[in-house]
Design an enzyme around this catalytic site. Structure first.
Site, PDB file in Angstrom:
ATOM      1  CG  ASN A   1       4.098   7.807   0.463  1.00  0.00           C
ATOM      2  OD1 ASN A   1       4.220   7.413  -0.684  1.00  0.00           O
ATOM      3  ND2 ASN A   1       3.408   7.130   1.375  1.00  0.00           N
TER       4      ASN A   1
ATOM      5  CG  HIS B   1      -2.155   0.870   0.976  1.00  0.00           C
ATOM      6  ND1 HIS B   1      -2.111   2.245   1.002  1.00  0.00           N
ATOM      7  CD2 HIS B   1      -3.439   0.535   0.679  1.00  0.00           C
ATOM      8  CE1 HIS B   1      -3.321   2.728   0.747  1.00  0.00           C
ATOM      9  NE2 HIS B   1      -4.147   1.710   0.548  1.00  0.00           N
ATOM     10  CG  HIS B   2       1.781   5.090  -2.795  1.00  0.00           C
ATOM     11  ND1 HIS B   2       2.887   5.616  -2.165  1.00  0.00           N
ATOM     12  CD2 HIS B   2       1.925   5.424  -4.108  1.00  0.00           C
ATOM     13  CE1 HIS B   2       3.648   6.240  -3.046  1.00  0.00           C
ATOM     14  NE2 HIS B   2       3.092   6.139  -4.230  1.00  0.00           N
ATOM     15  CB  ALA B   3      -0.982   4.357   3.358  1.00  0.00           C
TER      16      ALA B   3
END
Length: 536
Positions: free
Chosen positions: A336, A142-144
């Site tokens: 990120n 997941h990009h989170a």
């Protein structure tokens, strides 16, 4: 418990069935000679030994009361039978079957009650040229939890440089679980985070203002008052664009509307293509171009051919949204740290030498701006009430098909992530290819992510299945555009190139193309052919 920063949490709030927010890759793997084991089970054992060094894979979400602020990460022990699954394909399956599987699996959202990752092992692939047993792996993260460079840092722990997996520290694989805080404790954590985020943002503002002032002073010199006012207006416009995620729009102007600038369905189409890295580097160095310049030129050339065939090919250049990392050297934190820039692909120019010069000039101008401004983009900010607003906004945006009503800022996303320069192994299997699988969003139905690996440049094309079902054809045009890049005379590119730092010259008034200049050559039908081509 560690609460998510604002940018990380945004990927949770924006996720819908039409817009999954996980990234990953499709890997082709070659097993050792005479291998006769169960690779999925071997991979589970391998991951079990590496999990102590992979905190990002050993945590799950804990929501805040009433969803008022960002959730937090808490310790969790992954069930490897649920996180690593085997999918048996028909015997002698190849790249086409793998691409179809990725397209079908990518829209499936990760289970938020578990750590946000999943590995799919594919068996039944055609053997290698000398009968080697092959499997494939499709990963979802997941990009989170990670961005592109954080995923590379995870891979450095999971993968090995030798067939025999390296020994790891004798740390217990079981996670020591902590009691989750109660409701009152969660509320205290939420309030504390709001205060910390507000103070941090307030501290950044004076420095940002000072940096903008230095930029103005450096540019102005002996400028008149009118010029100063114009410059400050431009800086303010650019700063607004950075905060709203539309950096560079003031210079590039709105992008043309294309078939990619639509609301997404819950389907995906995927294709991978490999280019030989040595030949690409040799060609781009001869033109004085960066690897990013070469990637933008090749992808732009493929898009120009595709749109010339299927229509319409816009008279204005396509604009690519290009993620730019703000991560400092040596930072391997699993979060990120990135902002976004805009680059012109020069697709309105029929002459390839002129198009490459245009791309290089556009890239140079944007880099000069981002060198000053990318540090002004916050990655954390107060989040009280933001979850409700962003989740409702994401659902409404898709259902109301807002993407078709707003001006177009960019046409596609192109991301370039540096990867390992040497061959790597996973649980004893040689990794032959590494096709990134990334995120398409409403209004940007095509994502092209590129990663270098060993002697190759592996490209993953992820698109909405309704907006662009022909990803395989576009991948073939990428190979054609690469051949065009190799055939460019150096003298012509130098002659077309504007002076450093100046914007690309105005587009020539030419009739729009009505047919592709060259038909794509047939794509490799099996992984074996694609990998062999990459090694030539």
């Amino acid at each position: 418990m560690e609460q998510l920063a604002g940018l990380d949490a945004s990927f949770l709030y924006l996720e819908t069935p039409q817009m999954p927010m996980h990234v990953g890759a499709l890997h082709l793997l070659e097993l050792p000679a005479a291998y006769d084991g169960d690779y999925a089970e071997d991979l589970r054992a391998h991951m079990r030994s590496r999990l102590p060094q992979l905190p990002a894979l050993r945590r799950q979400l804990l929501g805040m009361p009433l969803g008022l602020s960002n959730p937090g990460w808490v310790d969790a022990e992954p069930d490897l039978n649920a996180h690593i699954v085997e999918i048996a394909l028909p015997e002698d399956s190849g790249m086409a079957e793998l691409e179809a599987q990725v397209g079908a699996l990518h829209p499936q959202l990760l289970d938020r009650s578990r750590p946000l990752w999943k590995f799919h092992v594919f068996t039944g692939l055609a053997p290698g040229p000398e009968g080697q047993v092959r499997v494939a792996l499709y990963t979802q993260l997941h990009h989170a939890a990670v961005d592109g460079q954080a995923a590379v840092a995870l891979a450095q722990v999971i993968l090995d440089t030798e067939p025999e997996p390296r020994s790891t520290p004798a740390t217990p694989a079981r996670v020591k679980k902590r009691n989750a805080p109660g409701t009152l404790g969660l509320l205290r954590t939420a309030v504390s985070q709001q205060l910390s985020q507000t103070v941090q943002l307030a501290r950044q503002l004076p420095g940002a203002a000072g940096q903008l002032g230095q930029m103005a002073a450096g540019y102005v010199g002996g400028a008149t008052l009118d010029k100063l006012r114009g410059l400050l207006a431009g800086v303010a416009s650019q700063t607004t664009a950075m905060v709203s995620g539309t950096a560079g729009l003031s210079q590039l102007g709105p992008a043309p509307r294309t078939r990619f600038n639509v609301s997404l369905s819950d389907t995906r189409a995927f294709a991978g293509v490999t280019l030989p890295l040595a030949a690409l580097n040799r060609t781009r160095r001869s033109h004085g171009a960066s690897l990013n310049d070469a990637v933008l030129f090749v992808i732009g050339g493929a898009l120009r051919r595709f749109l010339a065939k299927h229509g319409p090919l816009p008279r204005k250049p396509l604009i690519a949204a290009v993620p730019v990392s703000t991560r400092t050297a040596g930072d391997t934190t699993s979060n990120n740290q990135a902002t976004m820039s805009l680059m012109s692909l020069g697709t309105h120019l029929a002459d390839p030498a002129e198009r490459l010069a245009h791309v290089m000039a556009s890239s140079h101008a944007m880099k000069a701006q981002l060198g000053h401004l990318k540090r002004l983009m916050p990655t954390d900010f107060p989040s009280l009430g933001i979850p409700w607003l962003m989740q409702a906004g994401a659902l409404l945006y898709g259902r109301a098909r807002v993407a078709e009503k707003l001006p177009v800022i960019a046409n596609i996303v192109i991301s370039n992530v540096p990867g390992p320069p040497v061959p790597l192994y996973l649980a004893g299997a040689l990794m032959l290819s590494n096709y990134p699988t990334s995120i398409a969003v409403h209004g940007l139905a095509l994502n092209v992510t590129v990663q270098t690996y060993n002697e190759s440049l592996d490209i993953g094309l992820m698109a909405c299945g309704e907006a662009l079902p022909e990803t395989g054809e576009l991948a073939a045009y990428v190979e054609v555009a690469f051949m065009e890049f190799q055939s460019l005379p150096v003298a012509e590119v130098v002659a077309q190139a504007p002076a450093a730092g100046k914007p690309p010259r105005a587009p020539a008034k030419k009739k729009p193309a009505t047919a592709a200049k060259a038909a794509p050559r047939a794509r490799a039908g099996t992984p074996r052919k694609k990998v062999a081509a990459a090694r030539q």
